[in-house]
Design a protein around this motif. Structure first.
Motif, PDB file in Angstrom:
ATOM      1  N   GLU A   1       0.845  -1.195   0.000  1.00 24.61           N
ATOM      2  CA  GLU A   1       0.000   0.000   0.000  1.00 24.61           C
ATOM      3  C   GLU A   1       0.883   1.248   0.000  1.00 24.61           C
ATOM      4  O   GLU A   1       1.496   1.573   1.021  1.00 24.61           O
ATOM      5  N   PRO A   2       0.950   1.972  -1.125  1.00 27.58           N
ATOM      6  CA  PRO A   2       1.860   3.128  -1.251  1.00 27.58           C
ATOM      7  C   PRO A   2       1.652   4.190  -0.186  1.00 27.58           C
ATOM      8  O   PRO A   2       2.628   4.762   0.320  1.00 27.58           O
ATOM      9  N   ASP A   3       0.403   4.477   0.190  1.00 29.72           N
ATOM     10  CA  ASP A   3       0.146   5.509   1.195  1.00 29.72           C
ATOM     11  C   ASP A   3       0.741   5.122   2.546  1.00 29.72           C
ATOM     12  O   ASP A   3       1.295   5.970   3.258  1.00 29.72           O
ATOM     13  N   ASN A   4       0.637   3.854   2.887  1.00 26.23           N
ATOM     14  CA  ASN A   4       1.207   3.398   4.154  1.00 26.23           C
ATOM     15  C   ASN A   4       2.723   3.491   4.149  1.00 26.23           C
ATOM     16  O   ASN A   4       3.346   3.837   5.157  1.00 26.23           O
ATOM     17  N   VAL A   5       3.315   3.181   2.998  1.00 29.89           N
ATOM     18  CA  VAL A   5       4.777   3.263   2.871  1.00 29.89           C
ATOM     19  C   VAL A   5       5.242   4.705   3.046  1.00 29.89           C
ATOM     20  O   VAL A   5       6.181   4.990   3.796  1.00 29.89           O
ATOM     21  N   ARG A   6       4.580   5.625   2.369  1.00 26.38           N
ATOM     22  CA  ARG A   6       4.976   7.040   2.450  1.00 26.38           C
ATOM     23  C   ARG A   6       4.820   7.575   3.869  1.00 26.38           C
ATOM     24  O   ARG A   6       5.684   8.306   4.369  1.00 26.38           O
ATOM     25  N   LEU A   7       3.717   7.209   4.526  1.00 26.05           N
ATOM     26  CA  LEU A   7       3.476   7.706   5.881  1.00 26.05           C
ATOM     27  C   LEU A   7       4.511   7.170   6.853  1.00 26.05           C
ATOM     28  O   LEU A   7       5.041   7.920   7.693  1.00 26.05           O
ATOM     29  N   LEU A   8       4.836   5.875   6.760  1.00 23.27           N
ATOM     30  CA  LEU A   8       5.830   5.299   7.653  1.00 23.27           C
ATOM     31  C   LEU A   8       7.199   5.928   7.418  1.00 23.27           C
ATOM     32  O   LEU A   8       7.933   6.229   8.371  1.00 23.27           O
ATOM     33  N   ALA A   9       7.551   6.143   6.163  1.00 22.39           N
ATOM     34  CA  ALA A   9       8.838   6.777   5.843  1.00 22.39           C
ATOM     35  C   ALA A   9       8.910   8.180   6.444  1.00 22.39           C
ATOM     36  O   ALA A   9       9.952   8.586   6.981  1.00 22.39           O
ATOM     37  N   LEU A  10       7.795   8.913   6.385  1.00 21.87           N
ATOM     38  CA  LEU A  10       7.758  10.263   6.945  1.00 21.87           C
ATOM     39  C   LEU A  10       7.892  10.222   8.465  1.00 21.87           C
ATOM     40  O   LEU A  10       8.635  11.020   9.057  1.00 21.87           O
ATOM     41  N   GLN A  11       7.222   9.274   9.115  1.00 21.92           N
ATOM     42  CA  GLN A  11       7.312   9.152  10.572  1.00 21.92           C
ATOM     43  C   GLN A  11       8.735   8.794  11.008  1.00 21.92           C
ATOM     44  O   GLN A  11       9.234   9.318  12.012  1.00 21.92           O
ATOM     45  N   LEU A  12       9.372   7.916  10.267  1.00 19.73           N
ATOM     46  CA  LEU A  12      10.749   7.550  10.592  1.00 19.73           C
ATOM     47  C   LEU A  12      11.685   8.743  10.461  1.00 19.73           C
ATOM     48  O   LEU A  12      12.561   8.967  11.303  1.00 19.73           O
ATOM     49  N   ALA A  13      11.505   9.513   9.395  1.00 15.85           N
ATOM     50  CA  ALA A  13      12.362  10.677   9.164  1.00 15.85           C
ATOM     51  C   ALA A  13      12.199  11.716  10.276  1.00 15.85           C
ATOM     52  O   ALA A  13      13.181  12.354  10.695  1.00 15.85           O
ATOM     53  N   ARG A  14      10.989  11.866  10.763  1.00 11.05           N
ATOM     54  CA  ARG A  14      10.710  12.890  11.772  1.00 11.05           C
ATOM     55  C   ARG A  14      11.054  12.468  13.193  1.00 11.05           C
ATOM     56  O   ARG A  14      11.512  13.283  14.002  1.00 11.05           O
ATOM     57  N   HIS A  15      10.853  11.191  13.510  1.00 10.07           N
ATOM     58  CA  HIS A  15      10.912  10.771  14.905  1.00 10.07           C
ATOM     59  C   HIS A  15      11.984   9.729  15.226  1.00 10.07           C
ATOM     60  O   HIS A  15      12.234   9.466  16.402  1.00 10.07           O
ATOM     61  N   CYS A  16      12.601   9.154  14.217  1.00  9.42           N
ATOM     62  CA  CYS A  16      13.608   8.102  14.459  1.00  9.42           C
ATOM     63  C   CYS A  16      14.881   8.422  13.680  1.00  9.42           C
ATOM     64  O   CYS A  16      15.175   7.792  12.642  1.00  9.42           O
ATOM     65  N   PRO A  17      15.666   9.395  14.144  1.00  7.65           N
ATOM     66  CA  PRO A  17      16.863   9.820  13.407  1.00  7.65           C
ATOM     67  C   PRO A  17      17.923   8.741  13.297  1.00  7.65           C
ATOM     68  O   PRO A  17      18.826   8.840  12.463  1.00  7.65           O
ATOM     69  N   GLN A  18      17.833   7.710  14.136  1.00  4.20           N
ATOM     70  CA  GLN A  18      18.831   6.637  14.080  1.00  4.20           C
ATOM     71  C   GLN A  18      18.555   5.642  12.953  1.00  4.20           C
ATOM     72  O   GLN A  18      19.344   4.722  12.728  1.00  4.20           O
ATOM     73  N   VAL A  19      17.445   5.821  12.242  1.00  2.07           N
ATOM     74  CA  VAL A  19      17.093   4.921  11.144  1.00  2.07           C
ATOM     75  C   VAL A  19      17.492   5.545   9.807  1.00  2.07           C
ATOM     76  O   VAL A  19      17.074   6.659   9.467  1.00  2.07           O
ATOM     77  N   GLU A  20      18.290   4.810   9.057  1.00  2.00           N
ATOM     78  CA  GLU A  20      18.647   5.209   7.683  1.00  2.00           C
ATOM     79  C   GLU A  20      17.823   4.349   6.734  1.00  2.00           C
ATOM     80  O   GLU A  20      18.036   3.135   6.632  1.00  2.00           O
ATOM     81  N   LEU A  21      16.878   4.968   6.055  1.00  2.00           N
ATOM     82  CA  LEU A  21      15.982   4.217   5.178  1.00  2.00           C
ATOM     83  C   LEU A  21      16.669   3.962   3.841  1.00  2.00           C
ATOM     84  O   LEU A  21      16.925   4.876   3.053  1.00  2.00           O
ATOM     85  N   LEU A  22      16.947   2.689   3.572  1.00  2.00           N
ATOM     86  CA  LEU A  22      17.637   2.310   2.341  1.00  2.00           C
ATOM     87  C   LEU A  22      16.703   2.213   1.141  1.00  2.00           C
ATOM     88  O   LEU A  22      17.134   2.353   0.001  1.00  2.00           O
ATOM     89  N   GLY A  23      15.428   1.923   1.405  1.00  4.21           N
ATOM     90  CA  GLY A  23      14.503   1.770   0.283  1.00  4.21           C
ATOM     91  C   GLY A  23      13.088   1.527   0.754  1.00  4.21           C
ATOM     92  O   GLY A  23      12.837   1.097   1.873  1.00  4.21           O
ATOM     93  N   GLN A  24      12.137   1.806  -0.150  1.00  2.72           N
ATOM     94  CA  GLN A  24      10.712   1.613   0.100  1.00  2.72           C
ATOM     95  C   GLN A  24      10.154   0.817  -1.070  1.00  2.72           C
ATOM     96  O   GLN A  24      10.353   1.208  -2.232  1.00  2.72           O
ATOM     97  N   PHE A  25       9.430  -0.267  -0.780  1.00  2.00           N
ATOM     98  CA  PHE A  25       8.987  -1.151  -1.857  1.00  2.00           C
ATOM     99  C   PHE A  25       7.525  -1.554  -1.660  1.00  2.00           C
ATOM    100  O   PHE A  25       7.110  -1.930  -0.573  1.00  2.00           O
ATOM    101  N   THR A  26       6.764  -1.456  -2.745  1.00  3.95           N
ATOM    102  CA  THR A  26       5.371  -1.905  -2.735  1.00  3.95           C
ATOM    103  C   THR A  26       5.227  -3.232  -3.467  1.00  3.95           C
ATOM    104  O   THR A  26       4.149  -3.794  -3.526  1.00  3.95           O
ATOM    105  N   ASP A  27       6.318  -3.736  -4.003  1.00  2.65           N
ATOM    106  CA  ASP A  27       6.348  -5.020  -4.683  1.00  2.65           C
ATOM    107  C   ASP A  27       7.204  -5.979  -3.859  1.00  2.65           C
ATOM    108  O   ASP A  27       8.373  -5.701  -3.586  1.00  2.65           O
ATOM    109  N   SER A  28       6.617  -7.096  -3.434  1.00  4.36           N
ATOM    110  CA  SER A  28       7.342  -8.003  -2.545  1.00  4.36           C
ATOM    111  C   SER A  28       8.563  -8.630  -3.207  1.00  4.36           C
ATOM    112  O   SER A  28       9.572  -8.894  -2.542  1.00  4.36           O
ATOM    113  N   THR A  29       8.510  -8.847  -4.509  1.00  8.28           N
ATOM    114  CA  THR A  29       9.661  -9.412  -5.213  1.00  8.28           C
ATOM    115  C   THR A  29      10.835  -8.442  -5.191  1.00  8.28           C
ATOM    116  O   THR A  29      11.988  -8.832  -4.950  1.00  8.28           O
ATOM    117  N   GLU A  30      10.546  -7.167  -5.426  1.00  8.20           N
ATOM    118  CA  GLU A  30      11.592  -6.147  -5.369  1.00  8.20           C
ATOM    119  C   GLU A  30      12.116  -5.999  -3.937  1.00  8.20           C
ATOM    120  O   GLU A  30      13.306  -5.784  -3.714  1.00  8.20           O
TER     121      GLU A  30
END
Length: 271
Positions: free
Chosen positions: A19-48
């Protein structure tokens, strides 16, 4: 002078959710509240997402379970050895939550609460990888896709609650797989539960009887006393007198609490 963010040991993470909206929201929450997390990628396709795990080697994966083509469990099977921490992200379902709690795995419910997210990330910093035994428990107790059409949970819609074959019991020296029909009764032992099997075998599991009850009462088990839950298939006789008790197939007598007698009668259809 080094900034606070740069002084942290970064936790490299991936998000895999269809679900793209859920991915975007989680990425935004991590960026704002979890500075120790480096997000390497976001995927809506399980194979990718699987390919990214194999190539990027993350320390933390936020993983949805119900995804088309390849669900979360199938993805983890293809990963092989899991040397990263997993946080399952799912929509609320009481049976799914039971599975998470029983297996003691980290999970976040959609929509994700920021306080829960921060606490979950902090736990991930101190836990390097998932325990395969926990994942096996989770796999057993998680509701299959399509229920209740798929006949799950057992006993739905007033049908007799069937057993679901073998289960895994984690104990001090590892994990044992037993057929539920072998379990005669379960006994509360402080914050532990003692499983009594046919033949006299006993296994102590680090779960309260209440935790066990949440999962097992969808099978052929019933909590008849604050200290005991019995396998209905192992009841030989109900004895009434000054106190009501059950005689089980292994010869053990189990007391029945007054407030539980009606439930017991209802399950058996006794007059």
């Amino acid at each position: 002078m080094r900034s606070f963010t740069n002084s942290l040991i970064m936790l490299k993470a991936l998000i895999i959710d269809d679900e793209p909206d859920n991915v975007r929201l989680l990425a935004l929450q991590l960026a704002r509240h979890c500075p120790q997390v480096e997000l390497l990628g976001q995927f809506t396709d399980s194979t990718e997402g699987l390919r990214a795990i194999q190539t990027l080697r993350p320390g933390l994966v936020f993983l949805d379970i119900e995804m088309p083509m390849m669900n979360g469990f199938q993805l983890l099977e293809r990963v092989g050895e899991i040397n990263f921490h997993i946080v399952f992200v799912t929509a609320y379902d009481q049976y799914a939550v039971r599975a998470f709690r029983f297996s003691a795995l980290d999970y976040l419910l959609k929509p994700i609460d920021t306080v829960d997210l921060i606490a979950t990330v902090r736990r991930a910093e101190t836990t390097a990888r998932i325990n395969p035994q926990q994942l096996e428990l989770m796999r057993q107790y998680y509701p299959p896709a399509g229920w209740p059409q798929a006949g799950w949970p057992p006993g739905a819609a007033g049908t007799p609650p069937p057993t679901r074959g073998r289960i895994a019991l984690p104990h001090a020296s590892g994990m044992v797989f037993v057929d539920t029909k072998q379990i005669v009764y379960c006994e509360a032992d402080s914050n532990y539960t003692r499983f009594h099997l046919e033949g006299g075998e006993q296994y102590i599991v680090a779960k309260t009887l209440g935790d066990v009850q949440e999962v097992f009462e969808t099978r052929d088990f019933l909590r008849v006393h604050r200290q005991y839950m019995v396998n209905l298939e192992h009841i030989q006789k109900l004895v009434k007198g000054e106190g009501t008790y059950l005689l089980l197939t292994n010869g053990v007598s189990i007391p029945v609490a007054r407030q539980q007698k009606d439930r017991l009668m209802e399950r058996f259809g006794w007059l």
